[in-house]
Design an enzyme around this catalytic site. Structure first.
Site, PDB file in Angstrom:
ATOM      1  N   GLU A 116      37.661 -43.512-125.100  1.00 59.09           N
ATOM      2  CA  GLU A 116      37.824 -42.079-125.249  1.00 59.09           C
ATOM      3  C   GLU A 116      39.308 -41.775-125.497  1.00 59.09           C
ATOM      4  OE1 GLU A 116      35.728 -40.070-125.877  1.00 59.09           O
ATOM      5  OE2 GLU A 116      33.673 -40.680-124.876  1.00 59.09           O
TER       6      GLU A 116
ATOM      7  N   SER B 265      11.190 -35.390 -65.128  1.00 62.99           N
ATOM      8  CA  SER B 265      12.032 -35.663 -63.751  1.00 62.99           C
ATOM      9  C   SER B 265      13.294 -36.263 -64.406  1.00 62.99           C
ATOM     10  CB  SER B 265      11.240 -37.063 -63.577  1.00 62.99           C
ATOM     11  OG  SER B 265       9.911 -36.738 -62.943  1.00 62.99           O
TER      12      SER B 265
END
Length: 753
Positions: free
Chosen positions: A146, A406
């Site tokens: 590019e 518990s």
């Protein structure tokens, strides 16, 4: 000469006219000048004077012409600059603020993507840094294809424009474009459908403007963020994750070339619609790179042999509940960093889903992993499947208030150890007992008789836990857990009672994990943290219990029998089952992390047979196994911890006796520490030597022998005069406890200074 004179060859002399209007016209000549002119006709001709005349203004006129040309060029340049400036001003400011808007992304503690949220218009645009987030191979191909001189030009590359024009003229079609990456970014900032000379001029002006306002790295980062890749994908990160299922940090040559080709024509080369066109575009990039000697022909051939993906992959959605919570709390950040570990999160989410599916329909699973030292949440699985509506997948069960069963028993035992009236090796009775109308029973409806306290906790016996809670005090337990960051939710208009020891309160999995992390931290907790903010971490440790008591609880839980096929003595853990089989719990820890697991139905409906040891404990051990690390050893016992067998314990600690069983005559009274008083400050002068630095303790009442404990550690018996000199501990708070032969005790807390 005058106008009526003739030259030496008989021709009439032409009148002299100035070559520039700014010069002063000569109106006449002096007699001296005329004579000089006549004499000049008799002089030899200069070689350059074709007509044999002397031209004294010739050099002057030439210099003035050059000046005129320079002035005209300067005026033209100024006019062009002014015109470009006016044009630039007419365009308005660059829309950089809008262009820098990105999708909100939630990342883990290492920067890995957990979840991204699409922008308001549905686009996926993830922030990117070219230097940190992108494979160098892709950048090399991109710039070679590019904009080869990206780091050399100032937004517009004259060489590229000239080359593009020459190639267009010689080939008759566009071979390479003249647009730089900066110009392409300008087009992305201000999209224009029409392609005209005026649009190209606008891009060039905007490119110059971008180069003036931004650095090269910033321009490249913004281009890689905005570049279109088809559909609603913008930016290389979105494309790489959607097409390849991975970040663009490591790309093959074929993948890099494909990502270079897609922005050229993002819709006609869209992979999920036109994979063949995308392949041709990729191959074109590879051929160009070979012709420009960027890659070899062999590398290009190998890259071309790879198929292109034909489907989009979904963007990752890890820790969705944590991500939703973070985005709801943090409004002004595009990147939100959590304390989670994506690798751990990624293996625990399938674990929760698989186990929930195996346990039955409508079952959900919550898992949380906490770092012991920092309190940071490393994994947060809020449900079995975020997108499963039948399992209420979007409900975060780590934040839901549920009955803990518990799982609060270890804190009861810890406070009992801290108070000094019981030891892990003490004997305690497991037999029927009644507290008014409340008569606790064990889960299996049987009783074990006399058992060591250690075994009572490991087997999760209910009666010993409630007997100890009666001695510790339910209100004190509630206050201590709240002080350590545990928010217990009591039934409406009810005060803390003995039933809370078996699950008669509400608590979240996150709070329970925070409290359990206090055991390997030897008695302190830290508030959990899930969002990493920029400011310094200012979370202060909170007190849970004494270090010796916390170590004793951890040591006891380490010996809890593990699930089938699991190694013993590797993980300290506790299970719990709520009333009606609605909730199954398991919380465990090693020296590094604490893991909490919840299993049940989000709607609170009972699930017959849902037991913590069967449903939740195996998930807990699998979570530790899938972490990829061996369990870390628990801390060593602190100096104050009493490690001894039952026979070596002080007589009052060998067997626990409830208050109601203390046998006394009418004249006997419970022991009471008369000095020092509870809450007093004691000044100790250590300058005179250790013998002078002693503290007297005076006791009244109690059945001999009386045993003295300092911070839970026995220091000897009190004599018949009911007093003793003790060596005070270092500066700070100290707990002094006296226990008589019947097990009755009194405790004071003083401050040594």
């Amino acid at each position: 000469m005058s106008e009526g004179e003739t030259s030496g060859d008989g021709r009439a002399a032409e009148p002299h006219t100035p070559s520039c209007p700014g010069l002063t016209r000569l109106r006449g000549r002096s007699r001296f000048g005329a004579a000089k002119a006549r004499a000049s006709t008799l002089a030899p001709h200069a070689p350059n004077d074709v007509d044999g005349r002397d031209k004294p203004g010739h050099d002057v006129r030439r210099g003035q012409g050059v000046k005129r040309l320079l002035a005209c060029a300067l005026l033209s340049l100024v006019a062009i600059v002014l015109a470009l400036t006016a044009y630039t001003i007419s365009l308005g400011p660059l829309p950089l603020r809008e262009a820098k808007a990105v999708s909100t992304t939630v990342v883990d503690r290492h920067g890995k993507l957990l979840r991204a949220y699409a922008m308001a218009d549905g686009r996926w645009r993830l922030p990117v840094s070219a230097r940190k987030d992108v494979d160098p191979t892709y950048l090399k191909l991109l710039l070679a294809y590019e904009d080869q001189r990206f780091f050399d030009h100032h937004g517009v590359d004259p060489r590229a424009l000239a080359r593009a024009a020459i190639q267009l003229g010689s080939h008759g079609h566009i071979v390479s474009g003249g647009s730089t990456i900066t110009m392409q970014l300008a087009r992305l900032l201000e999209p224009r459908r029409q392609r005209s000379l005026r649009a190209k001029l606008r891009q060039m002006v905007r490119a110059l403007e971008l180069e003036h306002q931004m650095s090269k790295d910033e321009i490249l980062d913004l281009y890689l963020t905005l570049a279109p890749f088809g559909g609603n994908l913008e930016g290389i990160r979105s494309a790489s994750i959607a097409y390849f299922g991975k970040e663009p940090k490591r790309l093959s040559l074929a993948e890099a070339a494909l990502l270079v080709a897609l922005p050229q024509s993002p819709e006609t080369r869209r992979l999920d619609r036109h994979p063949e066109a995308a392949r041709r575009g990729r191959d074109r990039v590879l051929d160009r790179m070979v012709s420009e000697h960027v890659i070899s022909a062999e590398e290009a051939a190998q890259a071309k042999a790879q198929a292109v993906p034909a489907f989009r992959k979904p963007l990752p959605i890890l820790a969705p509940h944590a991500a939703d919570q973070a985005t709801a709390l943090v409004k002004d950040q595009s990147i939100i960093r959590l304390t989670l570990d994506a690798s751990l999160q990624k293996v625990l989410e399938p674990l929760a889903k698989d186990r929930a599916t195996a346990l039955g329909p409508n079952i959900s699973v919550g898992i949380i992993v906490v770092d012991n030292d920092s309190g940071d949440v490393l994994a947060h699985v809020g449900s079995a499947d975020y997108f499963d509506d039948k399992r209420a997948g979007q409900v975060d069960m780590t934040r839901a208030v549920r009955s803990p069963g518990s799982t609060l028993k270890p804190f009861i035992y810890g406070l009992a150890f801290e108070d000094g009236f019981v030891h892990p090796e003490s004997l305690i009775e497991d037999r029927p007992v009644r507290f008014g109308s409340y008569a606790p029973e064990n889960f299996d409806m049987t009783f074990q008789g006399t058992v060591p306290v250690r075994k009572a906790l490991q087997l999760s016996l209910n009666v010993p836990a409630i007997v100890l809670l009666d001695r510790v005090g339910a209100s004190r337990l509630t206050s201590r857990l709240k002080q350590a960051g545990g928010n217990l939710v009591l039934p409406k208009d009810e005060a803390p009672g003995l039933a809370m020891g078996l699950g008669g309160v509400g608590v979240t999995l996150q709070d329970l994990a925070q409290l359990y992390a206090g055991f390997p931290r030897l008695g302190t907790t830290r508030p959990l943290r899930e969002i990493m903010m920029a400011e310094d971490d200012a979370r202060e440790p909170m007190r849970l219990m004494d270090a010796a008591a916390a170590w004793q609880v951890g040591n006891v839980l380490l010996g809890t029998p593990p699930p089938e096929n699991a190694a013993r003595n590797r993980i300290a853990f506790k299970t719990g089952t709520s009333y009606g089989y609605r909730d199954a719990w398991s919380v465990g820890f090693d020296g590094r992390v604490t893991v909490g697991v919840w299993v049940g139905r989000p709607d609170g409906a009972p699930v017959p047979g849902l037991i913590g040891r069967v449903a939740a404990a195996p998930i807990l051990f699998d979570a530790f196994a899938r972490s990829g690390k061996l369990p870390a050893a628990l801390p060593k016992p602190p100096k104050a911890a009493l490690v001894a067998s039952n026979s070596k314990l002080p007589l009052p600690l060998r067997r626990f006796r409830p208050i109601g069983e203390l046998v006394r005559t009418g004249a006997e009274q419970a022991p009471h520490i008369q000095f020092p008083l509870n809450g007093s400050r004691i000044d100790v002068d250590r300058s005179a030597g250790p013998e002078a630095a002693v503290m007297p303790v005076k006791v009244s009442g109690g059945v001999l022998p009386l045993t003295m404990l300092v911070n839970g550690l026995p220091v000897g018996e009190i004599d018949s005069r009911r007093q003793r000199l003790i060596d005070p501990p270092g500066p700070g708070f100290a707990r002094l406890t006296v226990i008589d032969a019947t097990g009755a005790a009194d405790t004071v807390v003083v401050r040594i200074q």
